[in-house]
Design an enzyme around this catalytic site. Structure first.
Site, PDB file in Angstrom:
ATOM      1  N   SER A  83     -40.816  44.837  88.968  1.00  0.00           N
ATOM      2  CA  SER A  83     -42.264  44.635  88.879  1.00  0.00           C
ATOM      3  C   SER A  83     -42.620  43.184  89.170  1.00  0.00           C
ATOM      4  O   SER A  83     -41.788  42.284  89.015  1.00  0.00           O
ATOM      5  CB  SER A  83     -42.767  45.019  87.492  1.00  0.00           C
ATOM      6  OG  SER A  83     -42.483  46.365  87.227  1.00  0.00           O
TER       7      SER A  83
HETATM    8  N1  SAH Z   1     -39.269  47.014  84.552  1.00  0.00           N
HETATM    9  C1  SAH Z   1     -38.388  47.342  85.651  1.00  0.00           C
HETATM   10  C2  SAH Z   1     -39.096  48.379  86.503  1.00  0.00           C
HETATM   11  C3  SAH Z   1     -38.221  49.033  87.498  1.00  0.00           C
HETATM   12  S1  SAH Z   1     -39.074  50.230  88.510  1.00  0.00           S
HETATM   13  C4  SAH Z   1     -38.148  46.062  86.444  1.00  0.00           C
HETATM   14  O1  SAH Z   1     -39.087  45.283  86.603  1.00  0.00           O
HETATM   15  O2  SAH Z   1     -37.028  45.837  86.909  1.00  0.00           O
HETATM   16  C5  SAH Z   1     -39.103  51.631  87.460  1.00  0.00           C
HETATM   17  C6  SAH Z   1     -37.757  52.118  87.035  1.00  0.00           C
HETATM   18  O3  SAH Z   1     -37.927  53.341  86.323  1.00  0.00           O
HETATM   19  C7  SAH Z   1     -36.791  52.401  88.169  1.00  0.00           C
HETATM   20  O4  SAH Z   1     -35.636  51.657  87.966  1.00  0.00           O
HETATM   21  C8  SAH Z   1     -36.532  53.910  88.051  1.00  0.00           C
HETATM   22  O5  SAH Z   1     -35.225  54.259  88.433  1.00  0.00           O
HETATM   23  C9  SAH Z   1     -36.816  54.147  86.585  1.00  0.00           C
HETATM   24  N2  SAH Z   1     -37.142  55.528  86.209  1.00  0.00           N
HETATM   25  C10 SAH Z   1     -38.028  56.373  86.801  1.00  0.00           C
HETATM   26  N3  SAH Z   1     -38.040  57.555  86.161  1.00  0.00           N
HETATM   27  C11 SAH Z   1     -37.155  57.451  85.131  1.00  0.00           C
HETATM   28  C12 SAH Z   1     -36.712  58.340  84.108  1.00  0.00           C
HETATM   29  N4  SAH Z   1     -37.161  59.605  84.008  1.00  0.00           N
HETATM   30  N5  SAH Z   1     -35.788  57.901  83.233  1.00  0.00           N
HETATM   31  C13 SAH Z   1     -35.294  56.640  83.316  1.00  0.00           C
HETATM   32  N6  SAH Z   1     -35.654  55.755  84.254  1.00  0.00           N
HETATM   33  C14 SAH Z   1     -36.581  56.166  85.154  1.00  0.00           C
END
Ligand code: SAH
Length: 252
Positions: free
Chosen positions: A89
């Site tokens: 993000s």
């Molecule tokens: N706060 C993190 C956001 C990553 S993007 C950062 O800034 O690095 C969102 C993340 O949610 C991704 O890594 C994706 O793989 C994860 N995600 C999506 N659906 C999910 C689920 N059902 N369970 C666990 N992780 C999930």
């Protein structure tokens, strides 16, 4: 001073610096990365996104450069792809979520980070709640779990991972992580169609969840569980996150 004794002194200083001066931390941040990270924090303070000293401090300590994908301008205020249809993000979103959760990330408190991705916010939470607190990151892509552990090990939060107050679990985050519930703070880093009931259930009375909700148009929702167990929900702002979904749907 003669040239030979000058050379001798220079060699001595070099040897002392390299081998004798104790290395206080396992990770090494270059002057350049410290300066760039500081400039990013100052930018977010200037624009009023970082409002508190505590959030500025934690974003100073956790160097974004240790979490951003290589080859990208780590200190720019924008999201960046991390593979697997996911992104780290943007710094202003990380800062916004830290501000919204600050009161629920006091030393000794418990936090859950769903969709922990690179581990950046998970590491920030660990610094805020400290060794007496507990932070669980849940991510459903195995390679991102491995990447986040690698990233955290390079960062100032490495000790929390080693000592066990910070952990990253490979699981479906829609179900939360009931084993360590209830949580004072829950952050969801991916947009849910609806707020999962299991996450509301895992929130402590007095606790707060920050979760993007929606499909194409999304709102960052602030979910407060009141002391009597009732729930208040408000919209903070419009946002754009990757979906909270199944692993198969994300990878297809
Ligand atoms: N706060 C993190 C956001 C990553 S993007 C950062 O800034 O690095 C969102 C993340 O949610 C991704 O890594 C994706 O793989 C994860 N995600 C999506 N659906 C999910 C689920 N059902 N369970 C666990 N992780 C999930």
């Amino acid at each position: 001073m003669e040239v030979s004794s000058y050379m001798g002194l220079a060699t001595l200083i070099f040897v002392i610096t390299m081998f004798v001066v104790p290395q206080h931390s396992q990770h090494f941040r270059s002057r350049g990365s410290v300066d760039k990270n500081k400039a990013l924090v100052e930018h977010l303070q200037y624009y009023g996104i970082i409002k508190s000293g505590k959030v500025a401090e934690v974003m100073d300590v956790i160097d974004r450069g240790e979490f951003a994908p290589s080859g990208y301008p780590a200190y720019d205020d924008s999201p960046m792809p991390i593979g697997y249809n996911a992104t780290i993000s943007a710094p202003h979103m990380h800062a916004t979520c830290l501000q919204l959760l600050e009161e629920h990330l006091q030393p000794g408190m418990r936090a859950l980070d769903v969709g922990s991705g690179t581990g950046y916010l998970t590491a920030c939470f660990a610094i805020m709640v400290g060794a007496q607190g507990l932070v669980v990151g849940v991510e459903h892509i195995p390679q991102l779990v491995a990447l986040s552990i690698e990233n955290i090990n390079k960062s100032s939060a490495a000790a929390f991972l080693k000592e066990g107050s910070l952990s990253i679990k490979l699981a479906d985050g829609q179900l939360g992580w009931p084993e360590s519930a209830p949580y004072d703070a829950i952050h969801v880093g991916a947009a849910a169609r609806e707020i999962p009931q299991s996450l509301i259930d895992q929130l402590k009375p007095g606790g707060r969840m920050v979760i993007p909700v929606g499909d194409f148009f999304q709102d960052l929702k602030v979910v407060d569980k009141n002391l009597d167990g009732s729930v208040s929900i408000r919209s903070e702002m419009s946002v754009r996150y990757v979906p909270l979904t199944s692993r198969e749907a994300q990878l297809s």
